[in-house]
Design a protein around this motif. Structure first.
Motif, PDB file in Angstrom:
ATOM      1  N   ALA A 154       9.224  43.208   6.361  1.00 51.82           N
ATOM      2  CA  ALA A 154       8.722  41.456   6.489  1.00 51.82           C
ATOM      3  C   ALA A 154       7.027  41.361   6.006  1.00 51.82           C
ATOM      4  O   ALA A 154       6.595  42.810   5.515  1.00 51.82           O
ATOM      5  CB  ALA A 154       8.628  41.284   7.914  1.00 51.82           C
ATOM      6  N   ASP A 155       7.109  40.413   5.534  1.00 47.52           N
ATOM      7  CA  ASP A 155       5.666  39.826   4.989  1.00 47.52           C
ATOM      8  C   ASP A 155       4.699  40.453   5.536  1.00 47.52           C
ATOM      9  O   ASP A 155       3.528  40.662   4.931  1.00 47.52           O
ATOM     10  CB  ASP A 155       5.324  38.680   4.308  1.00 47.52           C
ATOM     11  CG  ASP A 155       5.805  37.345   3.814  1.00 47.52           C
ATOM     12  OD1 ASP A 155       6.759  38.079   2.134  1.00 47.52           O
ATOM     13  OD2 ASP A 155       5.916  36.427   2.990  1.00 47.52           O
ATOM     14  N   GLU A 170      15.500  36.933   0.929  1.00 50.60           N
ATOM     15  CA  GLU A 170      15.451  36.666   2.573  1.00 50.60           C
ATOM     16  C   GLU A 170      16.001  37.132   3.457  1.00 50.60           C
ATOM     17  O   GLU A 170      17.270  37.875   2.644  1.00 50.60           O
ATOM     18  CB  GLU A 170      15.848  34.949   1.537  1.00 50.60           C
ATOM     19  CG  GLU A 170      15.981  33.708   2.867  1.00 50.60           C
ATOM     20  CD  GLU A 170      16.411  32.828   3.412  1.00 50.60           C
ATOM     21  OE1 GLU A 170      17.218  31.869   3.572  1.00 50.60           O
ATOM     22  OE2 GLU A 170      14.899  31.789   2.220  1.00 50.60           O
ATOM     23  N   THR A 203      17.928  36.215   9.117  1.00 49.70           N
ATOM     24  CA  THR A 203      16.897  35.199   9.707  1.00 49.70           C
ATOM     25  C   THR A 203      16.619  34.283   9.106  1.00 49.70           C
ATOM     26  O   THR A 203      16.257  33.569   9.158  1.00 49.70           O
ATOM     27  CB  THR A 203      16.222  35.947  10.532  1.00 49.70           C
ATOM     28  OG1 THR A 203      14.862  36.561   9.979  1.00 49.70           O
ATOM     29  CG2 THR A 203      16.775  37.213  11.550  1.00 49.70           C
ATOM     30  N   ASP A 214      13.800  34.920   7.135  1.00 52.37           N
ATOM     31  CA  ASP A 214      12.181  35.166   6.809  1.00 52.37           C
ATOM     32  C   ASP A 214      12.079  35.553   5.716  1.00 52.37           C
ATOM     33  O   ASP A 214      13.078  36.368   5.216  1.00 52.37           O
ATOM     34  CB  ASP A 214      12.236  36.186   8.119  1.00 52.37           C
ATOM     35  CG  ASP A 214      12.077  35.316   9.540  1.00 52.37           C
ATOM     36  OD1 ASP A 214      12.091  34.438   9.307  1.00 52.37           O
ATOM     37  OD2 ASP A 214      12.119  36.551  10.740  1.00 52.37           O
TER      38      ASP A 214
END
Length: 108
Positions: A86-87, A59, A62, A64
């Motif tokens: 990021a994902d 994580e 932020t 995310d």
């Protein structure tokens, strides 16, 4: 059940040695969700497309979700240098090396 598109990726550089070498051709399930240990195609923060191993989901500050990606060769550039990915920037999961010697790619 939704179909996940298949495509190709070509390994460039030495960051995934000894698992993969430059010129290896991979069959990739684009849009597939990785698991820890999966070999993935991802877009790094500088826009470079890379083949790396998804080590763990993290994580960010932020809140995310992101992936910590590492090369199998510790001398390569990966999340230790560029940070988590990021994902949505993990584009697909490599399932098979098709050339030069076919073999499945499984997590460690």
């Amino acid at each position: 059940m939704a179909r996940v598109p298949l495509g190709w990726a070509v390994v460039r550089g030495d960051s995934m040695r000894p698992t993969l070498t430059p010129g290896d051709r991979l069959l990739v399930r684009y849009g597939a969700s990785p698991r820890a240990g999966s070999v993935v195609v991802a877009r790094l923060a500088d826009g470079t497309l890379a083949v790396k191993r998804a080590e763990r989901r993290v994580e960010t500050r932020t809140g995310d979700a992101a992936w910590w990606l590492l090369g199998d060769n510790p001398a390569g550039v990966d999340s230790r240098h560029r940070g988590p990915v990021a994902d949505e920037d993990v584009l697909g999961v490599a399932v098979l090396r098709v050339w030069p010697r076919p073999r499945t790619l499984r997590g460690r």
